[in-house]
Design an enzyme around this catalytic site. Structure first.
Site, PDB file in Angstrom:
ATOM      1  N   ASN A 140      39.002  49.524  42.530  1.00  0.00           N
ATOM      2  CA  ASN A 140      39.470  49.472  41.141  1.00  0.00           C
ATOM      3  C   ASN A 140      38.302  48.979  40.300  1.00  0.00           C
ATOM      4  O   ASN A 140      37.957  47.796  40.359  1.00  0.00           O
ATOM      5  CB  ASN A 140      40.671  48.513  41.065  1.00  0.00           C
ATOM      6  CG  ASN A 140      41.071  48.195  39.633  1.00  0.00           C
ATOM      7  OD1 ASN A 140      40.637  48.868  38.686  1.00  0.00           O
ATOM      8  ND2 ASN A 140      41.901  47.173  39.458  1.00  0.00           N
ATOM      9  N   TRP A 141      37.718  49.893  39.524  1.00  0.00           N
ATOM     10  CA  TRP A 141      36.505  49.543  38.769  1.00  0.00           C
ATOM     11  C   TRP A 141      36.832  48.783  37.477  1.00  0.00           C
ATOM     12  O   TRP A 141      35.916  48.390  36.751  1.00  0.00           O
ATOM     13  CB  TRP A 141      35.701  50.811  38.445  1.00  0.00           C
ATOM     14  CG  TRP A 141      35.104  51.483  39.651  1.00  0.00           C
ATOM     15  CD1 TRP A 141      35.188  51.063  40.950  1.00  0.00           C
ATOM     16  CD2 TRP A 141      34.321  52.688  39.674  1.00  0.00           C
ATOM     17  NE1 TRP A 141      34.511  51.928  41.777  1.00  0.00           N
ATOM     18  CE2 TRP A 141      33.965  52.933  41.018  1.00  0.00           C
ATOM     19  CE3 TRP A 141      33.891  53.590  38.691  1.00  0.00           C
ATOM     20  CZ2 TRP A 141      33.200  54.044  41.394  1.00  0.00           C
ATOM     21  CZ3 TRP A 141      33.134  54.688  39.065  1.00  0.00           C
ATOM     22  CH2 TRP A 141      32.787  54.908  40.399  1.00  0.00           C
ATOM     23  N   LYS A 142      38.106  48.620  37.176  1.00  0.00           N
ATOM     24  CA  LYS A 142      38.540  47.882  35.973  1.00  0.00           C
ATOM     25  C   LYS A 142      37.781  48.361  34.736  1.00  0.00           C
ATOM     26  O   LYS A 142      37.437  49.525  34.643  1.00  0.00           O
ATOM     27  CB  LYS A 142      38.390  46.373  36.201  1.00  0.00           C
ATOM     28  CG  LYS A 142      39.089  45.917  37.479  1.00  0.00           C
ATOM     29  CD  LYS A 142      39.320  44.436  37.505  1.00  0.00           C
ATOM     30  CE  LYS A 142      39.894  44.049  38.859  1.00  0.00           C
ATOM     31  NZ  LYS A 142      40.336  42.691  38.917  1.00  0.00           N
ATOM     32  N   HIS A 149      49.475  46.728  38.111  1.00  0.00           N
ATOM     33  CA  HIS A 149      48.401  45.778  38.447  1.00  0.00           C
ATOM     34  C   HIS A 149      48.682  44.450  37.747  1.00  0.00           C
ATOM     35  O   HIS A 149      49.203  44.419  36.629  1.00  0.00           O
ATOM     36  CB  HIS A 149      47.041  46.336  38.010  1.00  0.00           C
ATOM     37  CG  HIS A 149      45.900  45.522  38.532  1.00  0.00           C
ATOM     38  ND1 HIS A 149      45.485  44.368  37.916  1.00  0.00           N
ATOM     39  CD2 HIS A 149      45.120  45.673  39.632  1.00  0.00           C
ATOM     40  CE1 HIS A 149      44.488  43.847  38.619  1.00  0.00           C
ATOM     41  NE2 HIS A 149      44.249  44.617  39.658  1.00  0.00           N
ATOM     42  N   GLU A 171      48.883  42.046  46.070  1.00  0.00           N
ATOM     43  CA  GLU A 171      47.743  41.332  45.498  1.00  0.00           C
ATOM     44  C   GLU A 171      48.215  39.993  44.929  1.00  0.00           C
ATOM     45  O   GLU A 171      48.708  39.945  43.799  1.00  0.00           O
ATOM     46  CB  GLU A 171      47.124  42.161  44.372  1.00  0.00           C
ATOM     47  CG  GLU A 171      46.654  43.532  44.815  1.00  0.00           C
ATOM     48  CD  GLU A 171      45.609  44.085  43.855  1.00  0.00           C
ATOM     49  OE1 GLU A 171      44.490  44.312  44.300  1.00  0.00           O
ATOM     50  OE2 GLU A 171      45.916  44.257  42.669  1.00  0.00           O
ATOM     51  N   GLY A 218      39.977  38.281  41.703  1.00  0.00           N
ATOM     52  CA  GLY A 218      38.793  37.948  40.920  1.00  0.00           C
ATOM     53  C   GLY A 218      38.432  36.469  40.960  1.00  0.00           C
ATOM     54  O   GLY A 218      37.614  36.007  40.173  1.00  0.00           O
ATOM     55  N   SER A 276      40.032  39.461  46.125  1.00  0.00           N
ATOM     56  CA  SER A 276      38.751  38.960  46.625  1.00  0.00           C
ATOM     57  C   SER A 276      38.408  39.458  48.028  1.00  0.00           C
ATOM     58  O   SER A 276      37.909  38.701  48.859  1.00  0.00           O
ATOM     59  CB  SER A 276      38.707  37.428  46.543  1.00  0.00           C
ATOM     60  OG  SER A 276      38.841  37.015  45.186  1.00  0.00           O
ATOM     61  N   GLY A 278      38.542  44.972  43.791  1.00  0.00           N
ATOM     62  CA  GLY A 278      38.067  44.941  42.408  1.00  0.00           C
ATOM     63  C   GLY A 278      36.571  44.707  42.376  1.00  0.00           C
ATOM     64  O   GLY A 278      35.770  45.629  42.548  1.00  0.00           O
ATOM     65  N   GLY A 279      36.173  43.450  42.174  1.00  0.00           N
ATOM     66  CA  GLY A 279      34.766  43.094  41.997  1.00  0.00           C
ATOM     67  C   GLY A 279      33.813  43.725  43.006  1.00  0.00           C
ATOM     68  O   GLY A 279      32.764  44.273  42.636  1.00  0.00           O
TER      69      GLY A 279
HETATM   70  C1  PEP Z   1      42.019  43.992  41.912  1.00  0.00           C
HETATM   71  O1  PEP Z   1      41.706  44.015  40.747  1.00  0.00           O
HETATM   72  O2  PEP Z   1      42.901  44.756  42.305  1.00  0.00           O
HETATM   73  C2  PEP Z   1      41.355  43.034  42.793  1.00  0.00           C
HETATM   74  C3  PEP Z   1      41.871  42.824  43.966  1.00  0.00           C
HETATM   75  O3  PEP Z   1      40.222  42.389  42.326  1.00  0.00           O
HETATM   76  P1  PEP Z   1      39.183  41.487  43.164  1.00  0.00           P
HETATM   77  O4  PEP Z   1      38.864  42.263  44.426  1.00  0.00           O
HETATM   78  O5  PEP Z   1      37.999  41.338  42.284  1.00  0.00           O
HETATM   79  O6  PEP Z   1      39.869  40.217  43.473  1.00  0.00           O
END
Ligand code: PEP
Length: 250
Positions: A10-12, A95, A167, A173, A213, A234-235
């Site tokens: 997920n590139w947000k 999300h 999640e 994040g 994360s 995400g990140g």
């Molecule tokens: C997400 O946005 O779905 C996510 C899990 O982010 P991160 O991996 O940065 O925690």
């Protein structure tokens, strides 16, 4: 029953078109021999660029949201018809950033889920508790509610196009990851909820991703758990150096 791992990025709200093109092309090159199912979900403005690069590869194209109506007077929204036109195959819905920053509730998310399914999309339905809900012992209550309400009116046939992403909001994040055992307990619980709603076979088949994360050094331990079938990242999905080792965990 064996389930295939599904690794999604997920590139947000990151990247410009040239940056996205570079990342997408690198992922195409580095994941072409990957054994799992893959997806990238860029911002709406990047979809056309990324679509041209991932088309015909083993990387699916995802969107991060969609409008709850098909089309019409909805300033600032993006419709499923427009997403289909760009080659989008999957839509991430519910999300935690949509739920908590933009106040999307279960009813709205459910409306979007049904609309996306009606138009033939795969849906990644995100669920997960806030830290205060975890501390109050409400993890199961929250995850059950978000699952049941998110899937209200979804037929057994359409469930084949649903992926659930657990999640925990406190892990997104933040650098804090749920322990593999804690995540597994929730995944097993959600699978039980699916069994109650749709039966044993559907529960055994449904893919439940973990998100929060996920990094190269914790992916394999999480994926080793019986009920964890992939990751929504995400990140760490913004760089090949971090996403490729996650996507190709062993
Ligand atoms: C997400 O946005 O779905 C996510 C899990 O982010 P991160 O991996 O940065 O925690």
């Amino acid at each position: 029953m064996s389930r295939n791992y599904y690794m999604a990025g997920n590139w947000k709200m990151h990247m410009t078109r040239s940056e996205a093109a570079l990342l997408a092309q690198e992922l195409v090159n580095k994941l072409k021999d990957g054994k799992h199912k893959y997806l990238v979900a860029p911002s709406f403005t990047l979809l056309e660029t990324v679509s041209a690069i991932v088309e015909g590869t083993n990387i699916r194209l995802g969107a991060q949201n969609c409008a709850c109506e098909e089309q019409g007077a909805h300033t600032g929204e993006v419709s499923v018809l427009q997403l289909k036109d760009l080659g989008v195959q999957t839509i991430i819905l519910g999300h935690s950033e949509r739920r908590h920053l933009y106040k999307e509730d279960d009813a709205l998310i459910n409306k979007k889920v049904k609309l996306a399914l009606k138009h033939g999309f795969e849906v990644i339905l995100c669920i997960g508790e806030l830290l205060e809900e975890r501390e109050a012992g409400k993890v199961e209550e929250v995850c059950e509610r978000q699952t049941v309400k998110g899937l209200e009116g979804v037929s057994a046939g359409d469930l084949a196009n649903i992926v659930i992403a657990y999640e925990p909001v406190w892990a997104i994040g933040t650098g804090k990851t749920a322990t593999p055992d804690d995540a597994e307990a929730v995944h097993a619980f959600v699978r039980k909820v699916i069994k109650r709603l749709y039966g044993e076979e559907a529960a055994a088949k449904i893919i439940i991703q973990y998100g929060g994360s996920v990094k190269p050094d914790n992916a394999a331990q999480l994926m080793a758990k019986e009920n964890i079938d992939g990751a929504l990242v995400g990140g760490a999905s913004l760089k090949t150096d971090t996403f490729v080792p996650i996507a190709k965990f062993s």
